[in-house]
Enzyme design. Structure first.
Site, mmCIF file in Angstrom:
data_model
loop_
_atom_site.group_PDB
_atom_site.id
_atom_site.type_symbol
_atom_site.label_atom_id
_atom_site.label_comp_id
_atom_site.label_asym_id
_atom_site.label_seq_id
_atom_site.Cartn_x
_atom_site.Cartn_y
_atom_site.Cartn_z
ATOM 1 N N TYR A 96 2.404 52.469 -88.358
ATOM 2 C CA TYR A 96 1.705 53.045 -87.205
ATOM 3 C C TYR A 96 0.621 53.976 -87.746
ATOM 4 O O TYR A 96 0.864 54.698 -88.712
ATOM 5 C CB TYR A 96 2.711 53.827 -86.350
ATOM 6 C CG TYR A 96 2.265 54.100 -84.941
ATOM 7 C CD1 TYR A 96 2.264 53.094 -83.985
ATOM 8 C CD2 TYR A 96 1.859 55.381 -84.560
ATOM 9 C CE1 TYR A 96 1.864 53.344 -82.688
ATOM 10 C CE2 TYR A 96 1.465 55.636 -83.253
ATOM 11 C CZ TYR A 96 1.471 54.621 -82.322
ATOM 12 O OH TYR A 96 1.083 54.865 -81.033
ATOM 13 N N MET A 156 4.375 44.222 -77.227
ATOM 14 C CA MET A 156 5.824 44.076 -77.356
ATOM 15 C C MET A 156 6.247 42.677 -77.791
ATOM 16 O O MET A 156 7.279 42.518 -78.438
ATOM 17 C CB MET A 156 6.525 44.451 -76.036
ATOM 18 C CG MET A 156 6.463 45.913 -75.659
ATOM 19 S SD MET A 156 7.114 47.078 -76.885
ATOM 20 C CE MET A 156 8.816 46.614 -77.044
ATOM 21 N N ASN A 208 4.467 58.709 -72.255
ATOM 22 C CA ASN A 208 4.395 57.633 -71.261
ATOM 23 C C ASN A 208 3.689 58.017 -69.950
ATOM 24 O O ASN A 208 2.804 57.278 -69.503
ATOM 25 C CB ASN A 208 5.797 57.076 -70.983
ATOM 26 C CG ASN A 208 6.356 56.381 -72.214
ATOM 27 O OD1 ASN A 208 5.597 55.987 -73.095
ATOM 28 N ND2 ASN A 208 7.668 56.229 -72.285
ATOM 29 N N SER A 258 9.122 48.492 -68.353
ATOM 30 C CA SER A 258 9.114 49.431 -69.487
ATOM 31 C C SER A 258 8.975 50.851 -68.936
ATOM 32 O O SER A 258 8.632 51.041 -67.766
ATOM 33 C CB SER A 258 7.935 49.116 -70.418
ATOM 34 O OG SER A 258 6.721 49.419 -69.753
ATOM 35 N N TRP A 293 -5.121 54.314 -76.347
ATOM 36 C CA TRP A 293 -4.146 55.023 -77.197
ATOM 37 C C TRP A 293 -4.131 56.478 -76.766
ATOM 38 O O TRP A 293 -5.148 57.168 -76.862
ATOM 39 C CB TRP A 293 -4.554 54.889 -78.671
ATOM 40 C CG TRP A 293 -3.490 55.296 -79.629
ATOM 41 C CD1 TRP A 293 -2.134 55.310 -79.426
ATOM 42 C CD2 TRP A 293 -3.679 55.734 -80.989
ATOM 43 N NE1 TRP A 293 -1.471 55.717 -80.549
ATOM 44 C CE2 TRP A 293 -2.395 55.984 -81.522
ATOM 45 C CE3 TRP A 293 -4.798 55.922 -81.797
ATOM 46 C CZ2 TRP A 293 -2.200 56.422 -82.834
ATOM 47 C CZ3 TRP A 293 -4.609 56.367 -83.106
ATOM 48 C CH2 TRP A 293 -3.331 56.603 -83.613
ATOM 49 N N ARG A 352 10.176 39.968 -67.687
ATOM 50 C CA ARG A 352 10.863 38.771 -68.195
ATOM 51 C C ARG A 352 11.991 38.402 -67.238
ATOM 52 O O ARG A 352 12.625 39.280 -66.639
ATOM 53 C CB ARG A 352 11.466 39.061 -69.576
ATOM 54 C CG ARG A 352 10.426 39.021 -70.646
ATOM 55 C CD ARG A 352 11.038 38.793 -71.999
ATOM 56 N NE ARG A 352 11.593 40.007 -72.575
ATOM 57 C CZ ARG A 352 11.930 40.123 -73.841
ATOM 58 N NH1 ARG A 352 11.795 39.089 -74.653
ATOM 59 N NH2 ARG A 352 12.419 41.254 -74.316
ATOM 60 N N ASN A 353 12.251 37.096 -67.145
ATOM 61 C CA ASN A 353 13.349 36.635 -66.299
ATOM 62 C C ASN A 353 14.683 37.107 -66.882
ATOM 63 O O ASN A 353 14.784 37.333 -68.073
ATOM 64 C CB ASN A 353 13.330 35.096 -66.219
ATOM 65 C CG ASN A 353 13.886 34.620 -64.900
ATOM 66 O OD1 ASN A 353 14.511 35.393 -64.166
ATOM 67 N ND2 ASN A 353 13.668 33.368 -64.588
ATOM 68 N N ARG A 354 15.676 37.285 -66.040
ATOM 69 C CA ARG A 354 16.988 37.747 -66.493
ATOM 70 C C ARG A 354 18.007 37.417 -65.428
ATOM 71 O O ARG A 354 17.642 37.093 -64.287
ATOM 72 C CB ARG A 354 16.977 39.251 -66.757
ATOM 73 C CG ARG A 354 16.692 40.098 -65.510
ATOM 74 C CD ARG A 354 16.211 41.472 -65.854
ATOM 75 N NE ARG A 354 14.905 41.419 -66.471
ATOM 76 C CZ ARG A 354 14.562 42.150 -67.541
ATOM 77 N NH1 ARG A 354 15.400 42.995 -68.063
ATOM 78 N NH2 ARG A 354 13.351 42.039 -68.060
ATOM 79 N N GLY A 405 -0.027 48.079 -75.802
ATOM 80 C CA GLY A 405 1.154 47.744 -76.592
ATOM 81 C C GLY A 405 1.151 46.256 -76.863
ATOM 82 O O GLY A 405 0.336 45.504 -76.297
HETATM 83 N N1 NAP Z 1 -1.074 53.040 -76.439
HETATM 84 C C1 NAP Z 1 -0.386 54.114 -76.095
HETATM 85 O O1 NAP Z 1 -0.891 55.230 -76.031
HETATM 86 C C2 NAP Z 1 1.056 53.933 -75.755
HETATM 87 C C3 NAP Z 1 1.781 54.963 -75.139
HETATM 88 C C4 NAP Z 1 3.114 54.732 -74.798
HETATM 89 C C5 NAP Z 1 3.696 53.505 -75.097
HETATM 90 N N2 NAP Z 1 2.967 52.556 -75.729
HETATM 91 C C6 NAP Z 1 3.511 51.236 -76.048
HETATM 92 O O2 NAP Z 1 3.866 50.635 -74.827
HETATM 93 C C7 NAP Z 1 4.931 49.727 -75.055
HETATM 94 C C8 NAP Z 1 6.063 50.064 -74.100
HETATM 95 O O3 NAP Z 1 6.587 51.321 -74.440
HETATM 96 P P1 NAP Z 1 7.819 51.925 -73.617
HETATM 97 O O4 NAP Z 1 8.268 53.188 -74.229
HETATM 98 O O5 NAP Z 1 7.441 51.918 -72.184
HETATM 99 O O6 NAP Z 1 8.880 50.771 -73.935
HETATM 100 P P2 NAP Z 1 10.294 50.435 -73.333
HETATM 101 O O7 NAP Z 1 10.643 51.313 -72.187
HETATM 102 O O8 NAP Z 1 11.232 50.353 -74.501
HETATM 103 O O9 NAP Z 1 10.083 48.952 -72.735
HETATM 104 C C9 NAP Z 1 9.806 47.863 -73.544
HETATM 105 C C10 NAP Z 1 9.267 46.749 -72.652
HETATM 106 O O10 NAP Z 1 8.823 45.683 -73.460
HETATM 107 C C11 NAP Z 1 9.389 44.470 -72.963
HETATM 108 N N3 NAP Z 1 9.540 43.540 -74.070
HETATM 109 C C12 NAP Z 1 10.207 43.746 -75.226
HETATM 110 N N4 NAP Z 1 10.104 42.643 -76.009
HETATM 111 C C13 NAP Z 1 9.370 41.738 -75.319
HETATM 112 C C14 NAP Z 1 8.928 40.424 -75.586
HETATM 113 N N5 NAP Z 1 9.213 39.807 -76.734
HETATM 114 N N6 NAP Z 1 8.195 39.799 -74.640
HETATM 115 C C15 NAP Z 1 7.903 40.400 -73.471
HETATM 116 N N7 NAP Z 1 8.289 41.655 -73.161
HETATM 117 C C16 NAP Z 1 9.012 42.312 -74.077
HETATM 118 C C17 NAP Z 1 10.709 44.895 -72.370
HETATM 119 O O11 NAP Z 1 11.131 43.910 -71.467
HETATM 120 P P3 NAP Z 1 12.692 43.475 -71.320
HETATM 121 O O12 NAP Z 1 13.307 44.480 -70.399
HETATM 122 O O13 NAP Z 1 12.593 42.137 -70.747
HETATM 123 O O14 NAP Z 1 13.290 43.514 -72.705
HETATM 124 C C18 NAP Z 1 10.278 46.184 -71.673
HETATM 125 O O15 NAP Z 1 9.630 45.910 -70.481
HETATM 126 C C19 NAP Z 1 5.298 49.872 -76.534
HETATM 127 O O16 NAP Z 1 4.586 48.886 -77.246
HETATM 128 C C20 NAP Z 1 4.771 51.240 -76.877
HETATM 129 O O17 NAP Z 1 4.492 51.397 -78.256
HETATM 130 C C21 NAP Z 1 1.661 52.738 -76.043
#
Ligand code: NAP
Length: 388
Positions: free
Chosen positions: A83, A293, A169, A196, A316, A218-220, A291
């Site tokens: 990172y 993911m 977030n 997320s 970001w 995603r479907n579940r 992101g």
């Molecule tokens: N750019 C920025 O400033 C910033 C700030 C905050 C967060 N982020 C990024 O935003 C993303 C989400 O962060 P978060 O803290 O909100 O995460 P989180 O609550 O852990 O949620 C992760 C999400 O990603 C989905 N996911 C995981 N693997 C996947 C795949 N292979 N295909 C499709 N969906 C998938 C999950 O869906 P399921 O429930 O189906 O597993 C869930 O919706 C991360 O990449 C994080 O680094 C970026």
């Protein structure tokens, strides 16, 4: 009082995993931090290290006790060394007590209470709650001495969970909804990864501003339960990526939006489904990626750039903080607290005072392993007790 050189020699700590070994019994081993000597797999490089009580803060600093500190996906990437944000690297966790080798400190955000205010610091008092204004300050700790410029005071009306998750977030969601398109009440926002933590903030902030959200997950097995949860938060409609295969989807969306063009797409997934989703956008739309993911590249149809004037951006939150003034950062934190957002689903995991460093290390590595295997399914917040 020790003379500095003598104190350093007497209190030298070996770097993890052999992090114990203070030889001066008069020193209180009062604090703990999750540290690592070099980047790598968090389940093997993270260690818990005990170090002495903090001396009084310098004139421009504050001593704080951390209440809760989340483990975000990006925090794991920082430990892995993949990172761009760089963690604190120090051989002095408590001023005047040197470690034999410098360590990196884990944790980027968290809620802390001020325990002592430096003589030259104004605007803060003992007992105030603060969040991090700086990045990568090592929040997976029981206590730290921080520069006053690196923290922002928050109202104690915020819940501990919302306070500890306030700086990543919610502002990411807020800024993405406001910085790219001048959305008006009734406008639509498309997003993937809608369940997320960021996605749930997008849903809530959009609903408070009167924006409508078209959400993909995603479907579940328990899809209906998830749809209900997201709609309770304020989601207008929820689809799955499987729905993108249906030819009728575009008509369903057109009906839902009454033909109104969607101009903002927030993407944290990437891959094929994201490419498909861009076809739901109207003319002059913006896709904002924050992101990846799915760990798949983002592919965008050239035709959308040519014929629909699509614009693609990255967002970001770290860059946002770097570009904004302290006043702008404080104002955003105040706005977010005032929004009274629902707490993210979470589990607070305590590192108990009675654990030895070895036991605590095992516990921390186990938490990261469970997270990687998706066993928590919610945000994990660390609460690190002062060791006894
Ligand atoms: N750019 C920025 O400033 C910033 C700030 C905050 C967060 N982020 C990024 O935003 C993303 C989400 O962060 P978060 O803290 O909100 O995460 P989180 O609550 O852990 O949620 C992760 C999400 O990603 C989905 N996911 C995981 N693997 C996947 C795949 N292979 N295909 C499709 N969906 C998938 C999950 O869906 P399921 O429930 O189906 O597993 C869930 O919706 C991360 O990449 C994080 O680094 C970026």
């Amino acid at each position: 009082m020790f003379k500095r050189a003598a104190a350093q020699a007497a209190t030298r700590i070996r770097a993890p995993p052999c992090a114990r070994g203070f030889s001066v019994s008069a020193l209180r081993l009062a604090n703990r931090a999750v540290v690592y000597s070099s980047p790598g797999d968090p389940t093997s490089v993270l260690s818990v290290l005990t170090y002495p009580d903090l001396p009084p803060p310098s004139p421009s600093s504050l001593n704080v006790r951390f209440i809760c500190s989340p483990v975000n996906p990006a925090d794991i990437n920082v430990v892995e060394g993949i990172y761009p944000a760089k963690p604190v690297h120090t051989d002095e966790l408590a001023q005047g007590h040197k470690l034999s080798d410098a360590v990196y400190l884990g944790g980027n955000e968290g809620l802390a209470e001020i325990t002592e205010v430096g003589a030259g610091v104004e605007g803060f008092a003992k007992g105030d709650w603060v969040v991090m204004a700086g990045q990568q300050l090592g929040t997976w700790s029981s206590a730290r001495s921080l520069k006053a410029a690196d923290v922002i005071k928050v109202s104690k009306t915020v819940s501990r969970v919302n306070g500890s998750t306030l700086t990543v977030n919610p502002p990411t969601a807020y800024n993405m909804l406001h910085d790219f398109v001048d959305l008006q009440e009734g406008d639509w926002v498309l997003q993937n990864g809608a369940n997320s933590a960021v996605g749930q903030m997008v849903i809530q902030i959009a609903a408070q501003r009167g924006f409508k959200t078209l959400n993909f997950v995603r479907n579940r097995e328990d899809l209906e339960t998830l749809k209900t949860q997201l709609k309770t938060l304020g989601a207008t409609e929820v689809f799955t990526y499987d729905d993108l295969k249906e030819r009728s989807l575009r008509d369903r969306v057109k009906q839902l939006t009454s033909g109104k063009q969607i101009q903002l797409f927030l993407n944290c997934v990437g891959g094929d489904a994201t490419t498909q989703m861009t076809k739901l956008l109207g003319a002059d739309a913006h896709i904002v990626s924050y992101g990846a993911m799915s760990k798949r590249p983002l592919t965008l149809p050239t035709s959308l750039f040519i014929f629909k004037n699509l614009k693609s951006h990255g967002f970001w939150q770290t860059r946002w903080y770097a570009q904004k003034t302290r006043q702008e950062r404080e104002e955003l934190m105040q706005k977010l607290v005032a929004m009274k957002l629902k707490e993210p689903e979470h589990e607070i995991v305590t590192i108990p005072a009675g654990d030895s460093d070895e036991q605590a290390t095992k516990r921390v590595r186990g938490i990261i392993e469970s997270l990687a295997q998706g066993q928590y399914g919610k945000k994990v917040l660390l609460s690190i007790e002062q060791p006894t």
